[in-house]
Design an enzyme around this catalytic site. Structure first.
Site, PDB file in Angstrom:
ATOM      1  N   ASP A   1     -27.037  94.844  61.824  1.00  0.00           N
ATOM      2  CA  ASP A   1     -25.835  94.724  60.994  1.00  0.00           C
ATOM      3  C   ASP A   1     -25.892  95.563  59.728  1.00  0.00           C
ATOM      4  OD1 ASP A   1     -24.422  93.153  62.712  1.00  0.00           O
ATOM      5  OD2 ASP A   1     -24.954  91.253  61.779  1.00  0.00           O
TER       6      ASP A   1
ATOM      7  N   SER B   1     -30.152  81.110  63.862  1.00  0.00           N
ATOM      8  CA  SER B   1     -29.307  82.000  63.092  1.00  0.00           C
ATOM      9  C   SER B   1     -28.086  82.286  63.950  1.00  0.00           C
ATOM     10  CB  SER B   1     -30.052  83.299  62.768  1.00  0.00           C
ATOM     11  OG  SER B   1     -29.188  84.229  62.163  1.00  0.00           O
TER      12      SER B   1
END
Length: 412
Positions: free
Chosen positions: A130, A185
């Site tokens: 990301d 997560s």
């Protein structure tokens, strides 16, 4: 890409979720750079209220707070164009996280310009994809952008150190003391929800059943199949069972229905762009249905060579998105080709949903290339002369016959 000079940083726009990491980042940015922090929270269909992020930001003294509903833009301008390409990364992953990052990067840059900010910031770690996606997207739209990535700068290297920082700075985190907090997560949007960490860090360990949030186990799905009719126009779904829907409404409905039938679960080990392998689990009910149905309508309406060319280009297109190059000349070039191919991808696909499986059981189109007079096993009234196949085979076999006549053994 501009270099970071802390002395010149007075305003920072932060991609803010309201969770533990980005709340700590907001305070850390204030202290480290002595700068005003502006928050941006995007609703891209994660299924949770985003408005509470406002109160959390206000509690940290943040004055400029942007909370935006981007669901329609996300579905219309990012997800749907990607599905016209039938994009899959490494044969399985439907790019749920990857496709969300360009939109967030775009709004970060736009808000930074609105406030004349000196930098943008995100909560992506230095190990993941990301960070690459956010920053490549940002620099493509604003070449002088300055990006602050705290995970690459600070010494808060564990969940415990983050919790201690929150305690020391009186940062209110709703789940800070919640022992039932998920060990995973997670990232969610209209297209999917992902899970990493916890027991998933051991690739041989099966995911726990109570991990999954959006779908029932296929074993527990209804014993009766459900049928849906998906109407397509230029490669996009425009209606379900005769009801006209906007792109984001299509996805909401298909997620709900698909999840009820245990559709869209995935457990993979993927190759990250930064070099490591990562094990992740995903739920993509709507996307799984959309991919299957789109290939169904294309099978009826798309020319053979056009379809095969798309399939050859698809892995490259998927890799471009996965690696963070949505805003790139190569993606735009491929998108123009893909969108041109969808001109006649119109009609209706009938799918059957049953215990985790999606099957195309019918398709029809006014733009169909299926000619029953030619394809029939019955009398075709001369529409196709079967004798033509003899010469076709002879010519295509000519090179093979020449090889064999020269004594070359092609069986080895």
């Amino acid at each position: 890409m501009a270099q970071l000079d802390p002395k010149n940083i007075n305003k920072i726009v932060l991609a803010y979720s309201g969770g533990l990491d980005t709340s700590i980042i907001a305070k850390w940015l204030q202290e480290t750079y002595d700068a005003e922090v502006i928050t941006f929270t995007a609703d891209i269909g994660q299924g949770e209220e985003v408005e509470p992020a406002r109160a959390k930001a206000q509690a940290m003294g943040i004055k400029h707070i942007h909370i935006e509903d981007l669901r329609e833009e996300f579905a219309r301008d990012y997800v749907f164009p990607m599905f016209r390409a039938n994009a899959i990364y490494e044969g399985e992953y439907l790019l749920g996280t990857s496709i969300a990052r360009p939109l967030i990067a775009k709004r970060l840059v736009e808000i930074a310009k609105e406030h004349n900010a000196d930098a943008i910031s995100h909560g992506a770690t230095g190990k993941g994809n990301d960070q690459v996606r956010f920053e490549l997207g940002a620099v493509a739209l604003s070449p002088d952008v300055v990006t602050i990535a705290p995970w690459r700068e600070w010494d808060l290297s564990s969940r415990e150190s983050l919790m201690q920082y929150a305690k020391e700075h009186d940062i209110a985190i709703d789940y800070a003391g919640n022992k039932k907090k998920s060990p995973y997560s997670m990232d969610a949007n209209l297209l999917h929800i992902s899970y990493e960490g916890g027991v998933l860090e051991e690739p041989y360990t099966e995911a726990e059943e109570d991990m999954w949030r959006w779908s029932v186990s296929p074993e527990d799905a209804p014993d009766k199949a459900q049928y849906l009719e998906l109407e397509y126009k230029k490669g996009d779904i425009v209606a379900i069972d005769g009801e006209a829907l906007k792109p984001y409404e299509v996805m909401i409905k298909l997620n709900e229905i698909g999840g009820k039938h245990g559709i869209g679960r995935l457990d993979i080990v993927e190759n990250r762009y930064v070099g490591m392998k990562s094990r992740g689990c995903y739920e993509t009910p709507a996307g799984t249905i959309m991919l299957k149905a789109h290939r169904g309508i294309e099978s009826l309406t798309l020319d053979r060579e056009a379809a095969h060319l798309k399939d050859e280009l698809m892995p490259r297109y998927a890799k471009i998105i996965y690696n963070g190059y949505w805003f790139s000349p190569e993606r735009m070039m491929l998108q123009a080709l893909i969108d041109k191919s969808q001109e006649y991808v119109n009609g209706t696909v009938r799918v059957k949903l049953y215990k985790g499986a999606v099957s195309v059981v019918g398709r029809k189109s006014d733009d169909s290339l299926f000619d029953e007079k030619i394809a029939t096993f019955e009398d075709d009234a001369g529409a196709y002369d079967q004798k033509d196949a003899e010469g076709f085979i002879r010519l295509n076999g000519l090179r093979l016959a020449i090889e064999a006549s020269r004594g070359r053994d092609l069986s080895k």
